[in-house]
Scaffold this active site. Structure first.
Site, PDB file in Angstrom:
ATOM      1  N   ASP B  98     134.322  16.165  12.050  1.00  0.00           N
ATOM      2  CA  ASP B  98     133.758  14.817  11.901  1.00  0.00           C
ATOM      3  C   ASP B  98     133.335  14.330  13.299  1.00  0.00           C
ATOM      4  OD1 ASP B  98     136.102  14.377  13.206  1.00  0.00           O
ATOM      5  OD2 ASP B  98     136.865  12.878  11.811  1.00  0.00           O
ATOM      6  N   ASP B 274     135.842  16.412   1.225  1.00  0.00           N
ATOM      7  CA  ASP B 274     137.027  16.614   2.059  1.00  0.00           C
ATOM      8  C   ASP B 274     137.947  15.431   1.842  1.00  0.00           C
ATOM      9  OD1 ASP B 274     135.452  14.654   3.898  1.00  0.00           O
ATOM     10  OD2 ASP B 274     137.454  14.764   4.771  1.00  0.00           O
ATOM     11  N   CYS B 312     148.675  28.828 -12.064  1.00  0.00           N
ATOM     12  CA  CYS B 312     148.231  28.846 -10.672  1.00  0.00           C
ATOM     13  C   CYS B 312     148.540  30.207 -10.043  1.00  0.00           C
ATOM     14  CB  CYS B 312     148.951  27.736  -9.893  1.00  0.00           C
ATOM     15  SG  CYS B 312     148.488  27.683  -8.153  1.00  0.00           S
ATOM     16  N   CYS B 314     148.785  30.778  -6.757  1.00  0.00           N
ATOM     17  CA  CYS B 314     149.298  30.704  -5.385  1.00  0.00           C
ATOM     18  C   CYS B 314     150.689  31.319  -5.287  1.00  0.00           C
ATOM     19  CB  CYS B 314     149.304  29.263  -4.877  1.00  0.00           C
ATOM     20  SG  CYS B 314     150.756  28.312  -5.321  1.00  0.00           S
ATOM     21  N   CYS B 317     153.667  29.283  -6.612  1.00  0.00           N
ATOM     22  CA  CYS B 317     153.885  29.331  -8.066  1.00  0.00           C
ATOM     23  C   CYS B 317     154.366  30.704  -8.525  1.00  0.00           C
ATOM     24  CB  CYS B 317     152.619  28.929  -8.815  1.00  0.00           C
ATOM     25  SG  CYS B 317     152.324  27.151  -8.692  1.00  0.00           S
ATOM     26  N   HIS B 342     150.367  25.296  -2.285  1.00  0.00           N
ATOM     27  CA  HIS B 342     150.027  25.088  -3.705  1.00  0.00           C
ATOM     28  C   HIS B 342     148.887  24.086  -3.857  1.00  0.00           C
ATOM     29  CE1 HIS B 342     150.088  24.325  -7.951  1.00  0.00           C
ATOM     30  NE2 HIS B 342     150.105  23.029  -7.649  1.00  0.00           N
TER      31      HIS B 342
END
Lengths: 417, 396
Positions: B98, B274, B312, B314, B317, B342
């Site tokens: 930014d 974002d 999920c 990930c 999980c 996660h």
């Protein structure tokens, strides 16, 4: 799981192997070994997934009851064992009472109970509660409940009480163990209490050996009250009693100590015949933002024993922590980056430092085993001793307190939450 | 000019036939980015305890870093010596920074804006007052070396009542854009994105978008939203801006990251998002799921041996139960890392579903199913009904 001695030298220093693990015929763990110190089931700051990037060798996680007490009820309802519950089902586990990286508060004894100091305050455990936990956790190895609340300065009365308690806890636990189907094949380690009094140690050993050949190993307990202080414990203080106890114990059994021993004292303890240590030392270093840089191989020539990455002299140092180190932190990240992460209190800083410290410490243990094998342990001791002493003198000059204060700033990452 | 390397190629690969949603492939200097994309925020050159190795393995293609923070520490000099932020933090995929302006206005009460730039009280005591000019912002962003950099804009609160001040900010933002372009020293490797301003005034948004699109840049951002305005106002401005911005370039809606908002704004034709929310809420013990969030601090999870979300992929999980996470969530820094992983994976999975359904021509059905999952009682907030209706999607 069984312990086998590999060297002809059946007593100190010796090489051994832990094998024939239930359901895991291929797993072998060589000793002397450092158990991986954990809190809440994890190496501090390092997830099990990240640890796989550090080492793929089989490991034993040291699970302290004090950091897992919050799961006491949960585990009653959980069908698997503790290693699966904490998300590391391929690891072996060893259940112990206290967290060796934190000081265990002294006193507060209650008849037939042992106080542990959880995040929510004091909890009292008796043998039955403890064995319930053991049955629910189903660790591969565990220590019987003990009273290790002694140190160099403990009065005789406390020492006697500690021995008395430990004998009675051990007997009660053992009774449960013998009855338990679940624990039939678990590796039981008996605690030897008694502070720095050889008579008291004798009494404890005698009473426990009377139980017959049920123990696979022993813990020399009651040498200190855990925490960062252990790093600075002079070896001369512990040498006598450790040596005495080791010689009294049957030589085919595994012998362990706990605590944040510095590498020099680790070697000296190995020379007395200790087989099992833990990595709590790595935690206290990481919490003071220090990375281990003592030389392990003879061709390594780092000047410092450890470096504190908070030091602003690293702000533009784009070299790794330790030039020849192959760990993830050293191959991919610079001191300048870790210094930046520390100054802005980011969670990744202790992650990277811990990755290196654990990697370094495990490499050190590998070297110890290699040196026992080819009879060069004394040379390693001398090499590390030089570097460590230089470092230690520097700290003493600098004022030890100031140095240790680094430790208090270690919780910053937690404050961020 | 011959042989200009274009640091951004944007190809729309599928368009929703009902709404304005599209799926695209954007090629940046550090690899491809599939859009619509959510970009997690790694403020200080690190993503909240996550190893870049792990993010790589998860398939993350782009993350954000903040110029204000990095400009303060470690500072542009060290970043330059390190060879840029990618190298410094060991991240070889894409970065976006930014301008630093928003942080000053939001973090620093003393910020004062004039034509020259944003004047603020330095956190560094010796320095006193410091001026962040468009030139200075770009200089720092050049040192950081992100693949997409943002112009310094004149940010006004969306709730500000002063239209003349807002109008000034629109024109000033365009003037500052020209100064940023002029100061930009790496146009071959870093894309500068302008930011459409004008708060909730449609006429001002039209002027802003019109002026900015005249500068032939590779992508555009919609700024000044997600700052406390009502959702009814919010979606209308997004809807307007996506109509105003060129179809063949990426559109980035700044500061938006709630799951519902991502679904709605993708339908309105936004490509990039974002927000700090998913990673911040993770540190407070909240895990995101397709049907809402779980506050793992609650004791009701103590005997819940399910993963956060069985669908999920990930590793949190795959390896951990709610019961375990619940026990360590307030206690160990590691819990933050596990939940952050996660939540980042959740955002990625949601965006993947959005992209896949667009490509398969089933985006409206996806939106319907998603909204029903979040509101099983079908009591949809009116702004969701209205905004989706505006792009021809009716809820079940």
């Amino acid at each position: 799981m069984k312990f086998h001695i590999l060297t002809l030298n059946r007593r100190a220093p010796r090489l051994g192997v832990l094998k024939d693990v239930e359901d895991r015929p291929n797993v072998q763990i060589e000793t002397p070994v450092a158990l991986l110190h954990t809190q809440g089931g994890h190496i501090p700051h390092v997830t099990h997934e990240v640890f796989k990037l550090v080492s793929n060798e089989p490991q034993i996680l040291q699970i302290s009851l004090v950091s897992m007490h919050c799961f006491q009820e949960t585990m009653e309802y959980y069908h698997g064992g503790i290693s699966e519950f904490i998300g590391s089902k391929d690891s072996l586990t060893c259940l112990t009472l206290h967290d060796p990286s934190n000081i265990t508060k002294q006193g507060h004894h209650v008849k037939d109970k042992i106080p542990i100091w959880t995040k929510h305050g004091k909890v009292l455990y008796n043998s039955e509660m403890y064995m319930n936990i053991v049955e629910h956790f189903k660790p591969d190895m565990y220590y019987l409940l003990s009273d290790g609340d002694t140190n160099k300065t403990s009065p005789q009365k406390r020492i006697s009480k500690a021995v008395e308690n430990t004998i009675s806890f051990s007997k009660q636990c053992l009774e449960r163990h013998k009855k338990s189907q679940l624990l039939k094949n678990k590796f039981v380690m008996a605690p030897i209490a008694g502070g720095y009094c050889v008579k008291a140690r004798d009494k404890c050993i005698e009473a426990l050996l009377k139980e017959g050949d049920v123990f696979s190993g022993f813990l020399i307990d009651g040498l200190h009250n855990n925490g960062p202080e252990v790093e600075f414990l002079p070896f001369a203080e512990v040498k006598g009693v450790v040596n005495y106890v080791v010689k009294k114990l049957p030589d085919e059994k595994l012998i362990s100590v706990q605590g944040c021993w510095n590498p020099l004292n680790v070697i000296k303890l190995v020379q007395l015949g200790i087989d099992v240590f833990d990595t709590s030392y790595c935690r206290i270093l990481t919490e003071r933002s220090s990375a281990l840089t003592f030389n392990i191989e003879e061709n390594e020539d780092e000047e410092n024993y450890e470096i504190n990455l908070r030091d602003s002299k690293f702000s533009e140092d784009f070299n790794p922590i330790f030039d020849v180190c192959k760990c993830l932190a050293c191959t991919k990240y610079s001191k300048a980056y870790i210094h930046h992460l520390l100054t802005v209190q980011e969670l990744l800083a202790p992650v990277l430092i811990m990755i290196h410290n654990i990697h370094h410490y495990l490499r050190f243990f590998k070297k110890i085993r290699e040196c026992i094998g080819n009879n060069t342990l004394e040379r390693l001791e001398e090499q590390i001793s030089n570097q460590y002493k230089k470092h230690h003198d520097k700290i003493l000059n600098k004022n030890e307190d100031e140095y240790r204060n680094g430790f208090s700033s270690g919780n910053e990452s937690e404050e961020l939450l | 000019m011959p042989n200009i390397i274009k640091p951004l190629v944007f190809n729309v690969i599928a368009e929703c036939k009902t709404s304005k949603a599209r799926a695209s492939k954007m090629i940046l200097p550090h690899g491809p980015v599939d859009t619509p994309v959510f970009m997690p925020v790694g403020t200080q050159g690190t993503l909240k305890g996550m190893l870049p190795e792990k993010l790589n393995e998860m398939g993350l293609q782009i993350m954000l870093a903040n110029t204000y923070h990095l400009g303060t520490k470690p500072g542009p000099e060290i970043l330059k010596k390190a060879g840029g932020l990618h190298k410094f933090m060991n991240w070889d995929r894409n970065l976006l920074t930014d301008s630093g302006g928003f942080q000053m206005v939001s973090l620093l009460k003393l910020a004062e804006i004039n034509e020259q730039g944003v004047k603020f009280q330095s956190l560094n005591k010796e320095k006193g007052e410091v001026m962040l000019t468009p030139e200075h912002s770009i200089e720092i962003q050049n040192a950081i070396g992100a693949d997409i950099i943002m112009q310094l804009d004149d940010v006004i609160k969306t709730t500000s009542p002063d239209k003349s001040r807002i109008e000034e900010s629109v024109y000033r933002t365009t003037r500052w854009l020209d100064r940023c372009i002029e100061a930009h020293s790496n146009p071959d490797t870093q894309n500068i994105f302008p930011i459409v301003q004008g708060t909730l005034y449609e006429d001002l948004r039209i002027i802003s978008a019109h002026d900015l699109t005249k500068r032939n840049l590779n992508g555009f951002a919609i700024g000044g939203l997600s700052g406390g305005e009502s959702k009814d106002d919010f979606w209308k401005i997004v809807h307007l801006c996506t109509d105003l911005l060129p179809k063949n370039k990426p559109r980035y809606l700044m500061g938006v990251g709630f799951a519902t908002d991502l679904v709605v704004c993708s339908a309105l034709g936004v490509d990039m998002f974002d927000c700090v929310f998913p990673t911040r809420t993770a540190r407070f013990g909240c895990a995101l799921t397709m049907t809402g969030q779980l506050n793992l601090k609650k004791t009701k999870y103590a005997k819940d041996f399910k993963p956060i979300d069985k669908d999920c992929w990930c590793s949190t999980c795959k390896n951990y139960t709610r019961a375990y996470l619940s026990g360590i969530v307030t206690d160990l820094p590691i819990a933050s890392t596990l939940l952050t992983e996660h939540n980042v994976a959740f955002q990625m999975r949601l965006m993947q579903k959005i992209r896949d359904s667009i490509c398969e021509g089933k985006f409206p059905e996806f939106v319907q199913a998603f909204m029903l999952g979040v509101h099983p009682d079908k009591c949809y907030p009116t702004w969701i009904i209205d905004s989706l209706m505006a792009v021809n999607i009716t809820l079940l």
